[in-house]
Enzyme design. Structure first.
Site, short mmCIF file in Angstrom:
data_model
loop_
_atom_site.label_atom_id
_atom_site.label_comp_id
_atom_site.label_asym_id
_atom_site.label_seq_id
_atom_site.Cartn_x
_atom_site.Cartn_y
_atom_site.Cartn_z
N ASP A 44 -21.49 -20.85 52.87
CA ASP A 44 -21.00 -20.97 51.50
C ASP A 44 -19.94 -19.90 51.30
O ASP A 44 -19.91 -18.89 51.99
CB ASP A 44 -22.15 -20.77 50.50
CG ASP A 44 -21.91 -21.48 49.18
OD1 ASP A 44 -22.58 -22.50 48.93
OD2 ASP A 44 -21.05 -21.02 48.40
N ASP A 65 -15.26 -20.23 53.78
CA ASP A 65 -14.49 -21.09 52.86
C ASP A 65 -14.03 -22.27 53.70
O ASP A 65 -13.20 -22.12 54.60
CB ASP A 65 -13.30 -20.30 52.30
CG ASP A 65 -12.48 -21.15 51.34
OD1 ASP A 65 -12.69 -22.38 51.28
OD2 ASP A 65 -11.63 -20.58 50.64
N ASN A 92 -20.74 -30.71 53.24
CA ASN A 92 -21.24 -30.97 51.88
C ASN A 92 -20.49 -30.18 50.80
O ASN A 92 -20.47 -30.60 49.64
CB ASN A 92 -22.74 -30.62 51.86
CG ASN A 92 -23.28 -30.48 50.47
OD1 ASN A 92 -23.56 -31.48 49.79
ND2 ASN A 92 -23.41 -29.25 49.98
N SER A 151 -19.56 -39.49 47.27
CA SER A 151 -20.01 -39.66 45.88
C SER A 151 -19.87 -41.13 45.51
O SER A 151 -19.02 -41.83 46.07
CB SER A 151 -19.14 -38.81 44.95
OG SER A 151 -19.38 -39.14 43.59
N TYR A 165 -10.89 -35.93 41.83
CA TYR A 165 -12.23 -36.05 42.43
C TYR A 165 -12.43 -37.46 43.01
O TYR A 165 -12.91 -37.59 44.13
CB TYR A 165 -13.29 -35.74 41.36
CG TYR A 165 -14.69 -35.55 41.91
CD1 TYR A 165 -15.10 -34.32 42.41
CD2 TYR A 165 -15.61 -36.60 41.92
CE1 TYR A 165 -16.39 -34.14 42.91
CE2 TYR A 165 -16.90 -36.42 42.42
CZ TYR A 165 -17.28 -35.19 42.91
OH TYR A 165 -18.55 -35.01 43.41
N LYS A 169 -12.98 -38.21 46.99
CA LYS A 169 -14.21 -38.82 47.49
C LYS A 169 -13.93 -40.17 48.16
O LYS A 169 -14.57 -40.50 49.16
CB LYS A 169 -15.24 -38.95 46.36
CG LYS A 169 -15.77 -37.59 45.86
CD LYS A 169 -16.44 -36.80 46.98
CE LYS A 169 -17.06 -35.50 46.49
NZ LYS A 169 -17.64 -34.70 47.58
N1 LIG Z 1 -24.03 -33.05 41.57
C1 LIG Z 1 -23.59 -34.28 41.56
O1 LIG Z 1 -23.81 -35.01 40.60
C2 LIG Z 1 -22.82 -34.82 42.73
C3 LIG Z 1 -22.59 -36.19 42.77
C4 LIG Z 1 -21.89 -36.72 43.85
C5 LIG Z 1 -21.43 -35.90 44.84
N2 LIG Z 1 -21.65 -34.56 44.76
C6 LIG Z 1 -21.13 -33.72 45.84
O2 LIG Z 1 -22.19 -32.97 46.39
C7 LIG Z 1 -21.64 -31.82 47.03
C8 LIG Z 1 -22.44 -30.60 46.61
O3 LIG Z 1 -22.24 -30.40 45.22
P1 LIG Z 1 -23.39 -29.90 44.24
O4 LIG Z 1 -23.49 -30.89 43.16
O5 LIG Z 1 -24.60 -29.53 45.00
O6 LIG Z 1 -22.65 -28.64 43.60
P2 LIG Z 1 -23.02 -27.09 43.51
O7 LIG Z 1 -21.89 -26.48 42.77
O8 LIG Z 1 -24.40 -26.91 42.97
O9 LIG Z 1 -22.99 -26.61 45.03
C9 LIG Z 1 -21.81 -26.60 45.79
C10 LIG Z 1 -21.80 -25.38 46.69
O10 LIG Z 1 -20.59 -25.45 47.47
C11 LIG Z 1 -20.01 -24.15 47.51
N3 LIG Z 1 -18.58 -24.26 47.76
C12 LIG Z 1 -17.62 -24.69 46.91
N4 LIG Z 1 -16.43 -24.62 47.49
C13 LIG Z 1 -16.62 -24.13 48.74
C14 LIG Z 1 -15.76 -23.81 49.82
N5 LIG Z 1 -14.43 -23.95 49.72
N6 LIG Z 1 -16.31 -23.35 50.97
C15 LIG Z 1 -17.65 -23.19 51.07
N7 LIG Z 1 -18.51 -23.42 50.06
C16 LIG Z 1 -18.00 -23.91 48.92
C17 LIG Z 1 -20.32 -23.55 46.16
O11 LIG Z 1 -20.23 -22.13 46.19
C18 LIG Z 1 -21.73 -24.07 45.91
O12 LIG Z 1 -22.71 -23.15 46.40
C19 LIG Z 1 -20.16 -31.77 46.64
O13 LIG Z 1 -19.39 -32.30 47.70
C20 LIG Z 1 -20.10 -32.69 45.44
O14 LIG Z 1 -18.83 -33.24 45.25
C21 LIG Z 1 -22.33 -34.00 43.73
#
Ligand SMILES: NC(=O)c1ccc[n+]([C@@H]2O[C@H](COP(=O)([O-])OP(=O)(O)OC[C@H]3O[C@@H](n4cnc5c(N)ncnc54)[C@H](O)[C@@H]3O)[C@@H](O)[C@H]2O)c1
Length: 268
Positions: A44, A65, A92, A151, A165, A169
């Protein structure tokens, strides 16, 4: 586990990289696979969140990153150096940013190029870098499973998320298919999870506003947002031999969100 369950779902001893492991979906996947006996490298870019997972048995936190291609290569190289292999990668990490094509007032949105690039750098380029870095050791091993978090917003238009977004995706959905085709001759599988709305920190963190939760819930046939634990089964399936004949596919976990037709009024 019974011997049969073991044969199908065993991940004990597998070496797994999860990006975005500090929060939400990535954190649940990392904790689940570690609890099932895998060695998990939880990457992360957020140091505080890495601190939160540092005491989780079986999860090694690493700063990364994913938008930095060289840094992704370095993390993958050091995993292979330290653990001898890389079996599973969850690409992810992702963010939500930016506006729509039009504003709620019906004008064409001013284009924020900085937010556009910021999102694509993480949600597209971050996945590209991660898939490419994972492909090298997996090709040498002639085995591996790569899982991209896409997504439902990559499978249709969606008025509740930004223009960038949905573009990102949709891009990674076809990246998964193309990479699956490329890597199949080395028995490396590439699939995607397509979550519907889940309660995570992607909206900024902190407790979710009940009105926002209700709005998202109304877009889902089951009438509520998902809990990240509801993704554990699919994560284990895609990380284990249970998915040995599955590649190039996108698996929605969305409470029936894709069955619903969405309101065109984002302010509703
Ligand atoms: N939550 C939803 O409703 C949802 C729906 C569809 C898809 N997603 C996808 O799920 C994935 C996870 O998202 P989430 O909802 O758990 O969000 P979240 O914000 O809870 O977790 C995402 C994590 O990714 C880390 N992160 C962000 N940019 C980064 C980078 N450049 N390098 C390394 N780490 C990085 C953040 O610090 C965070 O800890 C994402 O790809 C998001 O698009 C989420």
């Amino acid at each position: 586990m019974s011997a049969l369950l073991d044969e199908i779902f065993d991940v004990a001893g597998s070496v797994v990289l999860v990006t975005g492991a500090g929060s939400g979906i990535g954190r649940t996947i990392a904790e689940t696979l570690a609890a099932c006996g895998a060695t998990v490298i939880g990457a992360d870019r957020d140091e505080d969140r890495l601190g939160e997972i540092k005491d989780t048995q079986g999860v090694e936190p690493v700063h990364l990153d994913v938008a930095d291609a060289g840094a992704v290569d370095n993390v993958v190289n050091s995993i292979v150096e330290n653990h001898g292999r890389l079996d599973v990668v969850f690409a992810n990490a992702g963010i939500a940013r930016g506006g729509g094509l039009t504003t709620p007032q019906g004008t064409i949105d001013a284009f924020d190029l900085t937010a556009w690039h910021e999102l694509l750098d993480v949600n597209v380029h971050g996945v590209v870098h991660t898939v490419r870095a994972a492909a090298r050791p997996m090709k040498r091993q002639a085995s591996g499973s790569i899982v991209v978090t896409a997504s439902t917003a990559g499978l249709r238009a969606d008025p509740l998320v930004s223009y960038s977004y949905v573009v990102a995706k949709a891009g990674v959905v076809n990246l998964v298919r193309q990479a699956a085709l490329d890597l199949a001759r080395w028995q490396v599988r590439v699939n995607a999870i397509a979550p519907g709305p889940f309660k995570t920190n992607i909206g900024g963190g902190g407790p979710i506003d009940p009105a926002v939760e209700a709005r998202w819930g109304s877009t889902v046939a089951l009438g509520r947002m998902g809990e990240t634990r509801e993704l554990r089964g699919l994560a284990l399936l895609l990380a284990s031999n249970a998915s040995s004949f599955m590649t190039g596919c996108v698996y929605p976990v969305d409470g029936g969100a894709l069955l619903q037709s969405l309101s065109l009024d984002p302010a509703e």
